[in-house]
Design a protein around this motif. Structure first.
Motif, PDB file in Angstrom:
ATOM      1  N   VAL A 201       0.839  -1.196   0.000  1.00  0.00           N
ATOM      2  CA  VAL A 201       0.000   0.000   0.000  1.00  0.00           C
ATOM      3  C   VAL A 201       0.879   1.253   0.000  1.00  0.00           C
ATOM      4  N   CYS A 202       1.973   1.232   0.732  1.00  0.00           N
ATOM      5  CA  CYS A 202       2.887   2.393   0.752  1.00  0.00           C
ATOM      6  C   CYS A 202       3.318   2.796  -0.649  1.00  0.00           C
ATOM      7  N   ASP A 203       3.507   1.805  -1.527  1.00  0.00           N
ATOM      8  CA  ASP A 203       3.936   2.114  -2.888  1.00  0.00           C
ATOM      9  C   ASP A 203       2.901   2.943  -3.651  1.00  0.00           C
ATOM     10  N   GLU A 204       1.658   2.871  -3.227  1.00  0.00           N
ATOM     11  CA  GLU A 204       0.606   3.618  -3.935  1.00  0.00           C
ATOM     12  C   GLU A 204       0.175   4.871  -3.178  1.00  0.00           C
ATOM     13  N   CYS A 205       0.739   5.067  -2.009  1.00  0.00           N
ATOM     14  CA  CYS A 205       0.241   6.122  -1.119  1.00  0.00           C
ATOM     15  C   CYS A 205       0.789   7.490  -1.497  1.00  0.00           C
ATOM     16  N   PRO A 206      -0.112   8.504  -1.555  1.00  0.00           N
ATOM     17  CA  PRO A 206       0.338   9.844  -1.923  1.00  0.00           C
ATOM     18  C   PRO A 206       1.049  10.598  -0.789  1.00  0.00           C
ATOM     19  N   ARG A 207       1.027  10.068   0.421  1.00  0.00           N
ATOM     20  CA  ARG A 207       1.610  10.830   1.543  1.00  0.00           C
ATOM     21  C   ARG A 207       3.147  10.881   1.457  1.00  0.00           C
ATOM     22  N   GLU A 208       3.704  11.965   1.944  1.00  0.00           N
ATOM     23  CA  GLU A 208       5.163  12.134   1.901  1.00  0.00           C
ATOM     24  C   GLU A 208       5.847  11.313   2.978  1.00  0.00           C
ATOM     25  N   LYS A 209       6.836  10.519   2.529  1.00  0.00           N
ATOM     26  CA  LYS A 209       7.622   9.745   3.466  1.00  0.00           C
ATOM     27  C   LYS A 209       8.994  10.382   3.553  1.00  0.00           C
ATOM     28  N   LYS A 210       9.343  10.857   4.726  1.00  0.00           N
ATOM     29  CA  LYS A 210      10.677  11.452   4.854  1.00  0.00           C
ATOM     30  C   LYS A 210      11.477  10.645   5.843  1.00  0.00           C
ATOM     31  N   ASP A 211      11.580  11.185   7.012  1.00  0.00           N
ATOM     32  CA  ASP A 211      12.407  10.538   8.023  1.00  0.00           C
ATOM     33  C   ASP A 211      11.470   9.781   8.961  1.00  0.00           C
ATOM     34  N   ARG A 212      11.364   8.485   8.758  1.00  0.00           N
ATOM     35  CA  ARG A 212      10.415   7.745   9.580  1.00  0.00           C
ATOM     36  C   ARG A 212      10.987   7.411  10.948  1.00  0.00           C
ATOM     37  N   LYS A 213      10.482   8.071  11.931  1.00  0.00           N
ATOM     38  CA  LYS A 213      10.857   7.788  13.324  1.00  0.00           C
ATOM     39  C   LYS A 213       9.614   7.924  14.184  1.00  0.00           C
ATOM     40  N   THR A 229       1.645  14.352   5.605  1.00  0.00           N
ATOM     41  CA  THR A 229       2.769  13.594   6.161  1.00  0.00           C
ATOM     42  C   THR A 229       2.353  12.139   6.403  1.00  0.00           C
ATOM     43  N   CYS A 230       3.261  11.223   6.124  1.00  0.00           N
ATOM     44  CA  CYS A 230       3.029   9.800   6.395  1.00  0.00           C
ATOM     45  C   CYS A 230       2.499   9.614   7.817  1.00  0.00           C
ATOM     46  N   PHE A 231       1.455   8.814   7.944  1.00  0.00           N
ATOM     47  CA  PHE A 231       0.845   8.615   9.265  1.00  0.00           C
ATOM     48  C   PHE A 231       1.842   8.050  10.278  1.00  0.00           C
ATOM     49  N   LEU A 232       2.690   7.140   9.825  1.00  0.00           N
ATOM     50  CA  LEU A 232       3.651   6.549  10.760  1.00  0.00           C
ATOM     51  C   LEU A 232       4.563   7.626  11.348  1.00  0.00           C
ATOM     52  N   GLU A 233       4.956   8.561  10.494  1.00  0.00           N
ATOM     53  CA  GLU A 233       5.817   9.641  11.000  1.00  0.00           C
ATOM     54  C   GLU A 233       5.078  10.499  12.018  1.00  0.00           C
ATOM     55  N   ILE A 237      -0.497   4.452  13.801  1.00  0.00           N
ATOM     56  CA  ILE A 237      -0.198   3.190  13.140  1.00  0.00           C
ATOM     57  C   ILE A 237      -0.929   3.093  11.821  1.00  0.00           C
ATOM     58  N   CYS A 238      -0.164   2.822  10.796  1.00  0.00           N
ATOM     59  CA  CYS A 238      -0.718   2.635   9.467  1.00  0.00           C
ATOM     60  C   CYS A 238      -0.144   1.326   8.956  1.00  0.00           C
ATOM     61  N   MET A 239      -0.997   0.457   8.490  1.00  0.00           N
ATOM     62  CA  MET A 239      -0.574  -0.889   8.086  1.00  0.00           C
ATOM     63  C   MET A 239       0.016  -0.929   6.686  1.00  0.00           C
ATOM     64  N   GLY A 240       0.121   0.234   6.051  1.00  0.00           N
ATOM     65  CA  GLY A 240       0.608   0.310   4.676  1.00  0.00           C
ATOM     66  C   GLY A 240       1.841  -0.526   4.351  1.00  0.00           C
ATOM     67  N   PRO A 241       2.905  -0.476   5.173  1.00  0.00           N
ATOM     68  CA  PRO A 241       4.126  -1.206   4.802  1.00  0.00           C
ATOM     69  C   PRO A 241       3.937  -2.730   4.763  1.00  0.00           C
ATOM     70  N   ALA A 242       2.994  -3.252   5.551  1.00  0.00           N
ATOM     71  CA  ALA A 242       2.849  -4.706   5.658  1.00  0.00           C
ATOM     72  C   ALA A 242       1.684  -5.242   4.832  1.00  0.00           C
ATOM     73  N   CYS A 251      -7.964   4.389   1.307  1.00  0.00           N
ATOM     74  CA  CYS A 251      -8.206   4.959   2.638  1.00  0.00           C
ATOM     75  C   CYS A 251      -7.303   6.163   2.872  1.00  0.00           C
ATOM     76  N   LEU A 252      -6.047   6.049   2.423  1.00  0.00           N
ATOM     77  CA  LEU A 252      -5.106   7.145   2.607  1.00  0.00           C
ATOM     78  C   LEU A 252      -5.588   8.383   1.877  1.00  0.00           C
ATOM     79  N   LYS A 253      -6.174   8.184   0.699  1.00  0.00           N
ATOM     80  CA  LYS A 253      -6.683   9.330  -0.053  1.00  0.00           C
ATOM     81  C   LYS A 253      -7.855   9.984   0.673  1.00  0.00           C
TER      82      LYS A 253
HETATM   83  S1  SF4 Z   1       2.731   4.084   6.209  1.00  0.00           S
HETATM   84 FE1  SF4 Z   1       0.687   4.640   5.567  1.00  0.00          FE
HETATM   85  S2  SF4 Z   1       0.729   6.861   5.389  1.00  0.00           S
HETATM   86 FE2  SF4 Z   1       2.828   6.168   5.441  1.00  0.00          FE
HETATM   87  S3  SF4 Z   1       3.340   5.918   3.303  1.00  0.00           S
HETATM   88 FE3  SF4 Z   1       2.672   3.925   3.999  1.00  0.00          FE
HETATM   89  S4  SF4 Z   1       0.529   3.880   3.487  1.00  0.00           S
HETATM   90 FE4  SF4 Z   1       1.152   6.011   3.385  1.00  0.00          FE
END
Ligand code: SF4
Ligand code: SF4
Ligand code: SF4
Lengths: 316, 485
Positions: A201-213, A229-233, A237-242, A251-253
């Motif tokens: 899902v992250c690959d399709e997500c429009p949110r900006e991923k910068k420094d994930r901490k 901003t990426c929800f994880l940042e 909790i966003c399940m996008g990476p898994a 949903c992200l949109k």
């Molecule tokens: S973790 Fe969620 S918000 Fe962050 S890039 Fe992935 S899908 Fe998007």
């Protein structure tokens, strides 16, 4: 398969919400292309073909059976076995059939606890005689039967051999179209493949991923979302990476984190474990993960029945 | 004794089965409507994060996910003691209208309507949406498909997903505002739906109301059931789908009780039967007297006719005019004719379009102010009107905002006692001396199809009708007759 001959399709639903069937209907006019190339020989929600008619079909006479829903009771188990026997290709359609979906959260309890809640404890229920539904019950006029409710929810592949998977809750409509096209043109990947999408899902997500901490876990209603901003940042909790993509990060949109309905991301066996390790790698401190209040419901919302955990052990 | 089994009937948030018992004379003795399935949401929602409940509970039903999403969102608002800002409420209600436009269109044209448009005694292979198209023309068929899709599209724009939307899972708010461009797109679709709703009522007029056979059928004894009625009303006692208090009227149409969502336990009780997984609700103060109609028994009905009977009118002008016309045609309030559910449904389709137009042209609808800050987690009840009737979500949250207890009373459940009785009465009125024909089956089916017990999947327009099989066994359980359609 000969090109001139029409394929025989079957659709069936087990422990399901019906959303998977709506996803098939939502392909709208494309259903006509399907019907031009395939006969539908069994679809209880739409056609007058009964269980005994399926029993009478020769083995392997159905080319492709799309099976949605999990296996929660004896009737569903029976139908899974019957349809396996009658079908050349069996497709687990939707998150319930693939991974158990939210119905699989029932594995945190057993029949007794689920009945206790539904038929005794709920405040609107009045049940002084302690009645519960019975698999067989004599009424004054005769006998009525019900399927047996099992302790454990199973996926389709835990019940019978499955050829393909189309995850998603429900599977995104464009992916349903893709899968049907692949099947109709005979361009199928090797057995066991998921026909949904081979990215996360992250690959399709429009949110900006910068420094994930992550320094602190937050709930969606506790943040002032900047909508980019990426929800994880942001600590949510966003399940996008898994999670397997293919839904265009719907949903992200809409500004809501992914809750994981696409099932485990490609090459991931256990969605929850994958998310926990993704999470651990960006948490600034191991203690952060302890701030997750409902780890099972959060990381395994759609995949508990198909995870390494599978169910909670209930001791008497 | 003879036994008739109809299995499976199709979707009622899952599965359904009808068993009819005949007595020695071959007349109907009793009918049982069984739901052979349970999934256990009330248990496995325990321990979940509050904000996950509007995501999990729509998976109860993929036909009505928006209704569960909304009831859940409102239960969270109440539990966190927060009111969403006006624009958020309007966005939610607009999305909710989209769901009604989709769902009512679906039922009238694909499920219930063919009985009337094509005719109750038409050959079974014609009694579906294809038959409707044949009779009404391909142009109209295309309009039907288009407007069903519009309803889904409106929900998708606002909810993120059409099936299992996500936007309202934040207590006190809505996930995002809409842009002017999106607003315009929705307005275009809504205007088209409004014309379509007017057209649908006219079609009903021409085909059903101008045909005395149909009107007689609607008014006939076999399809009449005198019960209480329940529905959500606004402060003027007008029908409202999204917000308000619940009003119950007695079989004479007098107000029996009006209650706010958090008082629902004073009014509704559910009973457990050993032969079905679904519970049977009734009015607590009246009590359960079995499958009998009348004021002495607490059986009540919900859904389009239930709502119209429970209210004093509609909040929009065109729907109000139709409302008045229905009651004057059918002899005043309340209407006890089960088949009038279809008419009521079309009046609501018109209301949904009118209301959606009000909302989408409201200057506030594109406001960025869509969230209020939630308070501390506690207990809350959320009630909306699902297309099929009153939907109740009741949550108790702990201090970490995890669900401690969850109670759900879903729309079709309220109607289960009524469905049982309608099936039995239709069967009693139509099956004599053990003789069952295909035509009779069609008519029995109409008795419960009026309630729209959630089998949208019959929309598959190549076949487009529900399967039905009746088996008749003699006293030795030998199969003596099987009728299928
Ligand atoms: S973790 Fe969620 S918000 Fe962050 S890039 Fe992935 S899908 Fe998007
Ligand atoms: S996978 Fe999702 S949409 Fe499909 S039946 Fe299960 S809960 Fe419903
Ligand atoms: S974003 Fe996640 S939860 Fe939403 S549809 Fe896609 S996979 Fe499912």
């Amino acid at each position: 398969m000969e090109k001139t001959q029409k394929l025989k399709f079957a659709f069936y639903w087990a422990a399901s919400c019906g959303g998977c069937e709506i996803a098939v209907l939502d392909i709208n006019e494309k259903i006509l292309d399907v019907i031009a190339k395939a006969d539908i020989v069994f679809w209880p929600v739409a056609m007058d073909i009964k269980y005994k008619d399926v029993e009478a079909m020769p083995d392997k006479s159905i080319d492709v059976c799309f099976f949605n829903g999990a296996i929660r009771n004896s009737e569903q188990e029976y139908m899974a076995k019957l349809l396996r026997q009658k079908s050349k290709i069996l497709v687990a359609f939707g998150s319930c059939a693939c991974d158990g979906s939210v119905v699989g959260l029932g594995n945190l309890w057993n029949r007794e606890k689920i009945f206790e809640r539904a038929y005794f404890e709920t405040p609107s229920t009045r049940n002084p005689e302690g009645v519960t539904p019975q698999t067989s019950f004599k009424v004054p006029q005769g006998e009525l039967e019900l399927p047996e409710f099992y302790d454990t929810v199973k996926t389709l592949a835990q019940t019978v051999d499955v050829d393909y998977f189309i995850s998603g809750c429900p599977p995104p409509v464009p992916r349903v179209t893709d899968a049907l096209e692949a099947i109709l043109s005979g361009k199928l990947p090797p057995k066991g493949a998921n026909l949904l999408f081979n990215k996360s899902v992250c690959d399709e997500c429009p949110r900006e991923k910068k420094d994930r901490k992550i320094t602190q876990v937050k709930r969606i209603y506790e943040i002032e979302d900047d909508f980019k901003t990426c929800f994880l940042e942001q600590g949510v909790i966003c399940m996008g990476p898994a999670t397997r993509g293919g839904c265009s990060a719907q949903c992200l949109k809409a500004n809501i984190p992914c809750t994981g309905c696409g099932g485990p991301a490609p090459r991931v066996a256990d969605q929850g474990a994958a998310m926990i390790s993704a999470f651990a790698s960006i948490a600034t401190d191991p203690k952060v993960i302890q701030q997750v209040v409902d780890p099972v419901g959060t990381f395994y919302k759609y995949s508990l029945a198909n995870s390494l955990l599978r169910r909670r052990v209930m001791r008497p | 004794m003879k036994e008739i089994v109809i299995n499976p009937i199709t979707r009622l948030e899952g599965h359904g089965k009808i068993t009819i018992f005949l007595n020695e004379e071959g007349d109907v003795d009793e009918a049982y409507f069984q739901v052979p399935e349970l999934r256990g949401f009330e248990k496995f929602c325990e321990g979940r994060r509050a904000e996950d409940l509007p995501i999990i509970t729509p998976r109860i039903c993929g036909v009505c996910p928006v209704a569960h999403h909304m009831a859940s969102a409102k239960a969270l608002d109440a539990a966190f003691n927060v009111e969403p800002p006006e624009p958020a409420k309007k966005l939610r209600e607009l999305m909710y209208c989209g769901y009604y436009l989709y769902d009512h269109t679906l039922h009238f044209y694909y499920l219930g309507g063919p009985d009337f448009v094509v005719g109750p005694d038409a050959p079974p292979e014609k009694r579906n949406v294809l038959g409707v198209i044949e009779k009404a023309g391909l142009e109209i068929g295309k309009e039907v498909i288009k407007h069903r899709a519009y309803g889904q599209k409106i929900t998708e724009i606002l909810g993120g997903k059409a099936t299992h939307p996500v936007s309202a899972c934040i207590p006190g708010g809505f996930a995002r505002p809409i842009s002017e461009e999106e607003r315009r797109e929705i307005e275009r679709m809504v205007r088209s739906c409004l014309e379509f709703a007017k057209f649908s009522l006219k079609l009903f007029d021409d085909i059903v109301l101008k045909n005395t056979t149909y009107v007689d059928l609607i008014k006939s004894e076999a399809y009449t059931l005198k019960t209480y009625y329940m529905g959500l009303v606004d402060k003027n006692n007008k029908v409202n789908f999204y917000d308000g208090n619940v009003r119950v009227v007695d079989p004479n149409g007098c107000e029996f009780v009006k209650f706010s969502p958090r008082e629902y336990l004073d009014v509704i009780e559910e009973r457990v039967e050993p032969w079905t997984y679904v519970k049977l609700p009734y009015l607590k103060k009246v009590g359960w007297k079995g499958f009998v109609d009348g004021a002495e028994n607490g059986v009540y009905r919900v859904g389009p006719l239930g709502r119209l009977n429970a209210a004093d009118g509609m909040a929009t002008p065109l729907a109000q005019a139709e409302y008045e016309r229905m009651y004057s045609t059918l002899g005043g309030k309340p209407v006890h004719n089960t088949l009038a559910y279809h008419w009521a449904r079309l009046i609501e389709l018109l209301y949904a379009a009118e209301r959606a137009l009000e909302l989408v042209t409201d200057p506030e609808i594109t406001s960025k102010n869509v969230r209020n800050k939630p308070g501390k987690p506690g207990e809350g009840v959320g009630i909306v009107e699902a297309a099929r009737g009153t939907l109740i979500h009741h949550y108790q949250l702990d201090e970490n905002a995890l669900a401690k207890k969850v109670n759900l009373i879903v729309a079709t459940t309220h109607n289960v006692p009524g469905i049982c009785m309608s099936i039995r009465d239709a069967a009693k009125g139509l099956i004599k001396k053990g003789k069952v024909t295909d035509g009779i089956l069609n008519m029995i089916e109409m008795a419960f199809r009026a309630y729209d017990p959630c089998f949208a999947c019959a929309t598959h327009f190549a076949v487009g009708q529900m399967p039905l099989e009746v088996e008749i066994y003699d006293s030795e359980k030998r199969l003596i007759q099987r009728i299928k359609r």
